[in-house]
Enzyme design. Structure first.
Site, short mmCIF file in Angstrom:
data_model
loop_
_atom_site.label_atom_id
_atom_site.label_comp_id
_atom_site.label_asym_id
_atom_site.label_seq_id
_atom_site.Cartn_x
_atom_site.Cartn_y
_atom_site.Cartn_z
N GLU A 82 0.83 -1.21 0.00
CA GLU A 82 0.00 0.00 0.00
C GLU A 82 0.86 1.26 0.00
OE1 GLU A 82 -3.12 -0.09 -0.57
OE2 GLU A 82 -3.19 -2.27 -0.46
N HIS B 57 1.82 2.04 -3.49
CA HIS B 57 0.78 2.71 -4.27
C HIS B 57 0.86 4.22 -4.07
CE1 HIS B 57 -1.37 -0.53 -6.11
NE2 HIS B 57 -1.74 -1.10 -4.98
N ASP C 21 3.78 -4.40 -6.20
CA ASP C 21 4.40 -5.64 -5.72
C ASP C 21 5.92 -5.50 -5.74
OD1 ASP C 21 2.00 -6.88 -5.27
OD2 ASP C 21 2.03 -8.07 -7.12
#
Length: 485
Positions: free
Chosen positions: A136, A139, A204
């Site tokens: 996260e 992101h 990832d």
């Protein structure tokens, strides 16, 4: 800190991970893209922070955020450890716990990351939890949200806020979320927040790199993803995490291949992780099987010392929460004897002492520890709570105000401050503190009502009247800005 928890846990509007569009990948899959350049024309860092703050205030008022200082401190510390190893962190990150048994985590504007309690319970170790949090963070640092705005140049990102609130809520709480947006908005907006394959692949890659550099096991991402995919492969209703983060075999295989780049790190069991997991199981899942018999069986079967301590801690919590403080006390006393500075044990010691009406003893013990760790949120707020119960209201106010100097948007602190003022009949200050509580959840009309009530208690103090009038104007301006987003 059960006494505080029961009076203070708020329900808010969960904003899961959001608005992603097609990312541009470099031909070399191991080379990261240039950050900032791609998104600079879409939304500035300052504007992203503004949007994030507006969404966070809405969240506090509508979703099940847990205001537990121990849980807050644990996930913030874990998150900070990962952010410290992340490139392109443009602003301080804020991590917060969501009381939801679904397995999920989500990021949104301004470095805000919500972590479901269900995710922590599902993880077997801290590296698995950290792998999701690192994903996260990636992101955010890769500015996926801002980059998605680039394809929406005709739409101001601020105009998306009200719609996003409902759409994102729908991802965590379908009934509430669907009610928050119109049917015409739903289809287009939902398409905007679906993760793209390139975004996920990039997150990832960056997440595993961050995980390894932070000293966690880089294989944990593939292990956790694989475990979730196997567990929910044939279920008609997979967890929220799999709805927003699909896990095809190719993605799991990529994660396994990427982990091979880094040396395998043997990470022993984290006491803090297993203590926080036991705390969530005992207090926040609402699952009856996590009772005293569960933790007793866990204790009987545990071999590792860390797991034994977590089982003892969970057992003490379940005994305390079922109004058996006399049975919980010797367990916590033994744990404290071995680890006297442990904040988990000191927190539960406080709850037990308050349940047994030993208010002054709690104040004395916590005061001693607070001198060693001034402004620590767990010690400061436990001490303030104990002082309120012991009738030391002015001292409690001093400690809370001191803590608010370093954390001015801490909701629980303002609630305790309001309680301290109310107990000591300081009505002017009580209503002012309540106004700040409402402001933090974006309930500006109610905040203004509290300030107008406070105005009635100013007597002949011209200075206080001026301060209140000025704060009312600030609240009105904030309410107008929010309505215009």
């Amino acid at each position: 800190m059960e006494t505080m928890r029961r009076s203070i846990v708020l329900c808010l509007c969960l904003l899961p991970a959001l608005v992603f569009a097609q990312a541009r990948l470099n031909n070399d899959k191991n080379e990261l893209p240039e950050i900032g350049v791609v998104a600079s024309n879409a939304i500035s860092i300052d504007k992203e922070l503004l949007v994030g703050e507006a969404l966070m205030r809405q969240l506090r008022g509508r979703a099940p955020i847990i205001n537990d200082p121990l849980l807050e401190e644990y996930i913030q510390d874990l998150g900070n450890r990962l952010v410290a190893q992340s490139d392109n962190a443009k602003f301080p990150f804020k991590f917060f716990p969501i009381g939801n048994n679904d397995i999920n985590a989500f990021a949104f504007y301004g470095g805000h990351i919500g972590i479901h309690t269900g995710l922590i319970v599902e993880a077997d170790n801290e590296s698995e939890l950290a792998s999701v949090v690192a994903h996260e963070i990636a992101h955010v640092t890769q500015r996926h949200l801002a980059r998605s705005i680039e394809s929406r140049q005709k739409t101001s990102p601020l105009q998306l806020v009200s719609m996003l609130g409902g759409v994102l809520l729908a991802m965590a709480d379908p009934e509430a979320g669907i009610a928050a947006i119109s049917a015409s908005q739903a289809a287009g907006a939902q398409a905007s927040i679906n993760y793209t394959r390139s975004n996920e692949k990039e997150a990832d890659r960056v997440g595993i790199e961050t995980l390894a550099h932070a000293g966690y096991d880089p294989s944990a991402a593939a292990t956790f993803f694989g475990k979730l995919a196997a567990k929910y492969r044939h279920q008609s209703k997979p967890p929220a995490f799999l709805l927003t983060h699909p896990l095809p075999e190719s993605r799991i295989a990529d994660a396994r291949a990427r982990q091979a780049i880094y040396p395998r790190i043997q990470v022993g069991p984290s006491l803090s992780f297993h203590l926080i997991k036991a705390r969530i199981q005992a207090r926040y899942t609402g699952i009856r099987t996590y009772d005293s018999s569960y933790f007793q069986a866990m204790l009987d079967n545990a071999e590792h010392p860390v797991i034994k301590k977590a089982a003892q801690y969970g057992l003490a919590l379940t005994l305390l929460d079922t109004e058996q403080p006399d049975k919980a006390k010797p367990i916590i006393d033994r744990l404290l004897q071995d680890d006297p500075e442990n904040l988990f044990y000191l927190d539960t010691f406080t709850d037990i002492a308050l349940a047994q009406k030993r208010h002054h003893e709690a104040v004395e013990v916590l005061t001693e520890h607070s001198l060693k760790q001034p402004r620590n949120r767990v010690l400061a707020l436990n001490l303030a709570n104990a002082m309120i119960k012991d009738g030391q209201h002015n001292e409690a106010v001093r400690i809370i105000k001191d803590y608010l100097l370093i954390n001015p948007e801490h909701l629980l602190s303002y609630q305790l401050l309001s309680e301290a003022y109310g107990e000591s009949r300081q009505m002017l200050e009580m209503h002012q503190a309540k106004a700040e509580v409402y402001a933090l959840i974006a309930a500006y009309p109610r905040a203004i009502d509290e300030l107008q009530t406070a105005y009635n208690f100013t007597a002949d103090s011209t200075l206080e009247k001026q301060r209140i009038r000025a704060r009312i104007e600030q609240m009105r301006d904030a309410d107008t800005r929010l309505r215009n987003l």
